[in-house]
Design a protein around this motif. Structure first.
Motif, PDB file in Angstrom:
ATOM      1  N   UNK A   1     -21.287 -15.082  -8.627  1.00 17.83           N
ATOM      2  CA  UNK A   1     -22.418 -15.943  -8.962  1.00 17.83           C
ATOM      3  C   UNK A   1     -23.067 -16.446  -7.676  1.00 17.83           C
ATOM      4  N   UNK A   2     -24.352 -16.101  -7.496  1.00 14.89           N
ATOM      5  CA  UNK A   2     -25.095 -16.524  -6.311  1.00 14.89           C
ATOM      6  C   UNK A   2     -25.745 -17.885  -6.564  1.00 14.89           C
ATOM      7  N   UNK A   3     -26.417 -18.011  -7.704  1.00 18.00           N
ATOM      8  CA  UNK A   3     -26.983 -19.283  -8.138  1.00 18.00           C
ATOM      9  C   UNK A   3     -27.082 -19.262  -9.655  1.00 18.00           C
ATOM     10  N   UNK A   4     -27.772 -20.235 -10.240  1.00 16.87           N
ATOM     11  CA  UNK A   4     -27.829 -20.344 -11.698  1.00 16.87           C
ATOM     12  C   UNK A   4     -28.495 -19.145 -12.358  1.00 16.87           C
ATOM     13  N   UNK A   5     -29.381 -18.478 -11.631  1.00 19.13           N
ATOM     14  CA  UNK A   5     -30.146 -17.380 -12.224  1.00 19.13           C
ATOM     15  C   UNK A   5     -29.798 -16.003 -11.678  1.00 19.13           C
ATOM     16  N   UNK A   6     -28.955 -15.950 -10.673  1.00 18.74           N
ATOM     17  CA  UNK A   6     -28.704 -14.667 -10.031  1.00 18.74           C
ATOM     18  C   UNK A   6     -27.219 -14.441  -9.781  1.00 18.74           C
ATOM     19  N   UNK A   7     -26.777 -13.246 -10.092  1.00 10.95           N
ATOM     20  CA  UNK A   7     -25.404 -12.829  -9.808  1.00 10.95           C
ATOM     21  C   UNK A   7     -25.422 -11.454  -9.160  1.00 10.95           C
ATOM     22  N   UNK A   8     -24.451 -11.222  -8.285  1.00 14.40           N
ATOM     23  CA  UNK A   8     -24.269  -9.915  -7.662  1.00 14.40           C
ATOM     24  C   UNK A   8     -22.977  -9.314  -8.182  1.00 14.40           C
ATOM     25  N   UNK A   9     -23.011  -8.029  -8.463  1.00 16.67           N
ATOM     26  CA  UNK A   9     -21.784  -7.325  -8.837  1.00 16.67           C
ATOM     27  C   UNK A   9     -21.506  -6.245  -7.802  1.00 16.67           C
ATOM     28  N   UNK A  10     -20.217  -6.035  -7.537  1.00 15.94           N
ATOM     29  CA  UNK A  10     -19.806  -5.067  -6.527  1.00 15.94           C
ATOM     30  C   UNK A  10     -18.705  -4.180  -7.080  1.00 15.94           C
ATOM     31  N   UNK A  11     -18.822  -2.890  -6.827  1.00  7.94           N
ATOM     32  CA  UNK A  11     -17.763  -1.961  -7.187  1.00  7.94           C
ATOM     33  C   UNK A  11     -16.730  -1.919  -6.071  1.00  7.94           C
ATOM     34  N   UNK A  12     -15.531  -1.496  -6.416  1.00  5.84           N
ATOM     35  CA  UNK A  12     -14.487  -1.373  -5.411  1.00  5.84           C
ATOM     36  C   UNK A  12     -14.898  -0.305  -4.404  1.00  5.84           C
TER      37      UNK A  12
ATOM     38  N   UNK B   1     -25.316  -4.742  -7.118  1.00  6.51           N
ATOM     39  CA  UNK B   1     -25.877  -4.629  -8.462  1.00  6.51           C
ATOM     40  C   UNK B   1     -26.354  -6.025  -8.851  1.00  6.51           C
ATOM     41  N   UNK B   2     -27.659  -6.219  -8.950  1.00  4.48           N
ATOM     42  CA  UNK B   2     -28.232  -7.546  -9.202  1.00  4.48           C
ATOM     43  C   UNK B   2     -28.392  -7.825 -10.695  1.00  4.48           C
ATOM     44  N   UNK B   3     -28.046  -9.041 -11.064  1.00  2.00           N
ATOM     45  CA  UNK B   3     -28.256  -9.523 -12.430  1.00  2.00           C
ATOM     46  C   UNK B   3     -29.092 -10.795 -12.332  1.00  2.00           C
ATOM     47  N   UNK B   4     -30.400 -10.655 -12.540  1.00  2.00           N
ATOM     48  CA  UNK B   4     -31.322 -11.775 -12.397  1.00  2.00           C
ATOM     49  C   UNK B   4     -31.770 -12.231 -13.782  1.00  2.00           C
ATOM     50  N   UNK B   5     -31.400 -13.457 -14.142  1.00  5.89           N
ATOM     51  CA  UNK B   5     -31.740 -13.979 -15.465  1.00  5.89           C
ATOM     52  C   UNK B   5     -33.230 -14.243 -15.619  1.00  5.89           C
ATOM     53  N   UNK B   6     -33.947 -14.294 -14.514  1.00 14.52           N
ATOM     54  CA  UNK B   6     -35.394 -14.498 -14.597  1.00 14.52           C
ATOM     55  C   UNK B   6     -36.117 -13.264 -15.101  1.00 14.52           C
ATOM     56  N   UNK B   7     -35.398 -12.127 -15.115  1.00 11.60           N
ATOM     57  CA  UNK B   7     -35.996 -10.881 -15.602  1.00 11.60           C
ATOM     58  C   UNK B   7     -35.504 -10.632 -17.013  1.00 11.60           C
ATOM     59  N   UNK B   8     -36.421 -10.531 -17.954  1.00 10.94           N
ATOM     60  CA  UNK B   8     -36.087 -10.278 -19.352  1.00 10.94           C
ATOM     61  C   UNK B   8     -36.040  -8.768 -19.556  1.00 10.94           C
ATOM     62  N   UNK B   9     -34.833  -8.224 -19.573  1.00  8.07           N
ATOM     63  CA  UNK B   9     -34.684  -6.789 -19.708  1.00  8.07           C
ATOM     64  C   UNK B   9     -34.991  -6.296 -21.111  1.00  8.07           C
ATOM     65  N   UNK B  10     -35.134  -7.220 -22.068  1.00  4.42           N
ATOM     66  CA  UNK B  10     -35.416  -6.826 -23.431  1.00  4.42           C
ATOM     67  C   UNK B  10     -36.867  -6.449 -23.657  1.00  4.42           C
ATOM     68  N   UNK B  11     -37.733  -6.846 -22.765  1.00  2.00           N
ATOM     69  CA  UNK B  11     -39.142  -6.528 -22.909  1.00  2.00           C
ATOM     70  C   UNK B  11     -39.431  -5.157 -22.332  1.00  2.00           C
ATOM     71  N   UNK B  12     -40.295  -4.433 -22.995  1.00  2.00           N
ATOM     72  CA  UNK B  12     -40.643  -3.105 -22.534  1.00  2.00           C
ATOM     73  C   UNK B  12     -41.584  -3.156 -21.350  1.00  2.00           C
ATOM     74  N   UNK B  13     -42.416  -4.191 -21.293  1.00  2.00           N
ATOM     75  CA  UNK B  13     -43.383  -4.305 -20.215  1.00  2.00           C
ATOM     76  C   UNK B  13     -43.006  -5.462 -19.289  1.00  2.00           C
ATOM     77  N   UNK B  14     -43.169  -5.246 -18.018  1.00  2.00           N
ATOM     78  CA  UNK B  14     -42.885  -6.288 -17.039  1.00  2.00           C
ATOM     79  C   UNK B  14     -44.091  -7.194 -16.906  1.00  2.00           C
ATOM     80  N   UNK B  15     -43.899  -8.467 -17.134  1.00  2.00           N
ATOM     81  CA  UNK B  15     -45.011  -9.405 -17.030  1.00  2.00           C
ATOM     82  C   UNK B  15     -45.097  -9.930 -15.609  1.00  2.00           C
TER      83      UNK B  15
END
Length: 324
Positions: free
Chosen positions: A33-44, A288-302
């Protein structure tokens, strides 16, 4: 190893350990967890990755330089180099004088001998600063992150950072040495003409026998140092002081090498460009970034576009800021 390097390693070791917060641990992937909206994932990480990605790093740098959206950065690096070259000798002379006034800065680098053998223990200030950009510092930091990664359960972020630093050392070295052998520029302390002579494509024997006559452009120390700081800062964005402190030290290193007549000022723009791009490429490949500010459920990027119009030096300037 100098006492300054040990202090730096211990300080970074403590900060990184205290800042680490693992959200999950698994044999395959870890999420940080980087901050409330962003997490980084790492493979071995796999040890071999630090070597097998070297050709990709070099190719990625080449690809970056030819992409239309990056031509402005190419122009900035090359344009800055061309603009500074005519003033190199004057800048070097002034830096030498200033270094003398400050004290110690314009002395030659000296390292301690033990049993008649030269070590990496600096004997004066220029030696200590100059070694910051040496590959030995990057390897020291790589070992430090490897140690962090192996304390307790494996810390994939630290282990990846360790691998990346070694990878950067080799990747930057290959590109840097290639450009040096193409340009063949004299170092200030060996210059036969003002601003240094250029002897492109020296023979292998000539380069190895009289290296300072051909290896000024670009600065390998600067490129390696910038890549090192960029990799650490990219992997640990929550540690806010890494960038300002790290890049500020780069200016001290730059002055040290100009004052000591190791490099011309114009040797730096391309080195900084190269180190930053390769550092970012190497670090981002494993994040591998997981940004909660990005809604991956939407087909179009606003996104929102804000336009601005200004006048600078009697020139109308239009700008656009796109916020995703």
């Amino acid at each position: 190893m100098s006492s300054k390097q040990l202090c730096l390693a211990f300080f970074l070791f403590s900060i990184v350990c205290l800042s680490q917060t693992k959200d999950s641990l698994s044999p395959e992937i870890q999420k940080i967890k980087i901050n409330e909206n962003l997490s980084y994932s790492f493979k071995k990480p796999k040890t071999w990755d630090m070597f097998r990605y070297i050709p990709r790093d070099i190719a990625a740098l080449g690809k970056f330089t030819v992409q239309k959206e990056n031509l402005k950065w190419d122009a900035l690096a090359v344009g800055s180099t061309l603009a500074i070259i005519p003033f190199d000798q004057k800048i070097t002379n002034e830096a030498d004088v200033l270094g003398g006034k400050i004290g110690l800065w314009n002395e030659d680098a000296h390292y301690k001998k033990v049993a008649g053998l030269l070590t990496i223990v600096p004997q004066n200030l220029p030696s200590a600063v100059y070694y910051i950009g040496n590959g030995g510092t990057t390897l020291l930091l790589s070992g430090m992150f490897w140690g962090i990664g192996k304390i307790g359960k494996d810390d994939y972020r630290a282990l990846n950072t360790s691998n990346e630093l070694v990878e950067a050392l080799f990747s930057v070295g290959v590109v840097d040495q290639t450009i040096k052998r193409v340009t063949g520029r004299e170092s200030p302390n060996q210059a036969t003409v003002s601003n240094g002579a250029w002897n492109p494509f020296p023979s292998f024997h000539a380069f190895q026998s009289h290296t300072p006559n051909y290896d000024a452009m670009p600065s390998g120390h600067m490129a390696t140092y910038i890549a090192t700081v960029t990799i650490i800062a990219t992997n640990y964005p929550e540690i806010k002081w890494i960038k300002p402190v790290g890049y500020s030290v780069a200016s001290v290193l730059a002055f040290n090498m100009v004052s000591g007549k190791v490099h011309w000022t114009s040797d730096y723009p391309v080195a900084i460009f190269m180190g930053y791009v390769m550092g970012k490429t190497i670090a981002n490949r494993r994040i591998i970034r997981d940004d909660k500010n990005i809604d991956l459920g939407k087909k179009k990027t606003t996104f929102r576009t804000n336009y601005s119009f200004n006048r600078y030096n009697n020139i109308n300037v239009a700008g656009a800021a796109i916020t995703f």
